[in-house]
Design an enzyme around this catalytic site. Sequence first.
Site, PDB file in Angstrom:
ATOM      1  N   GLU A  61      -6.281  -2.016   3.013  1.00 28.02           N
ATOM      2  CA  GLU A  61      -7.563  -2.141   3.714  1.00 28.02           C
ATOM      3  C   GLU A  61      -7.590  -1.276   4.977  1.00 28.02           C
ATOM      4  OE1 GLU A  61      -6.766  -6.121   1.651  1.00 28.02           O
ATOM      5  OE2 GLU A  61      -5.601  -4.664   2.789  1.00 28.02           O
ATOM      6  N   CYS A  89      -5.017  -9.935   4.665  1.00 26.40           N
ATOM      7  CA  CYS A  89      -4.152 -10.610   5.628  1.00 26.40           C
ATOM      8  C   CYS A  89      -4.890 -10.678   6.972  1.00 26.40           C
ATOM      9  CB  CYS A  89      -2.836  -9.845   5.762  1.00 26.40           C
ATOM     10  SG  CYS A  89      -2.989  -8.296   6.693  1.00 26.40           S
TER      11      CYS A  89
END
Length: 162
Positions: A61, A89
């Site tokens: 990401e 996360c």
Amino acid sequence: MYFCNMETDKYYLQKAIDCAKENVLSGKGGPFGALIVKGSEIIACTANSVTLLNDPTAHAEILAIKMACKALKTFVLSDCTIYSSCEPCPMCLGAIYWAKLSRLVYAATKEDAAKAGFADQLIYKELDLKPDQRILPSIQIHLPQNGLPFEAWMQLEDKIKY
């Protein structure tokens, strides 16, 4: 408000999953893939490169956000959607919010990741604690100059707000 097309979302999400699987099979990195789409154009598509780059922040990401920002020449991705093979996360979720992405679409959950050995529970737990209660020693030192950078920022008239 963004129009959600389930078939379109499934298409792009499958691409993120395929990217993650290919990353594992190629030996380049972990089982995470992400892509960023603006309109119907894929702006960035990448996979986890933590071990490849020896960079603990090289999550899919984060790398996708960096690629999209560079391609679009902006640090605000408010008209883009990020597709991730797994629930992000805490670091990646923070970056997604900072980049102001319009939507997050993900496949596997953080519990799925934990079963594979990618447990973020410690970080979630630590975030709820006061700094002096965390495992990582976190010490704030008060200096008379602590606020100077913020004072300079507040006085700057031609700053680029973010």
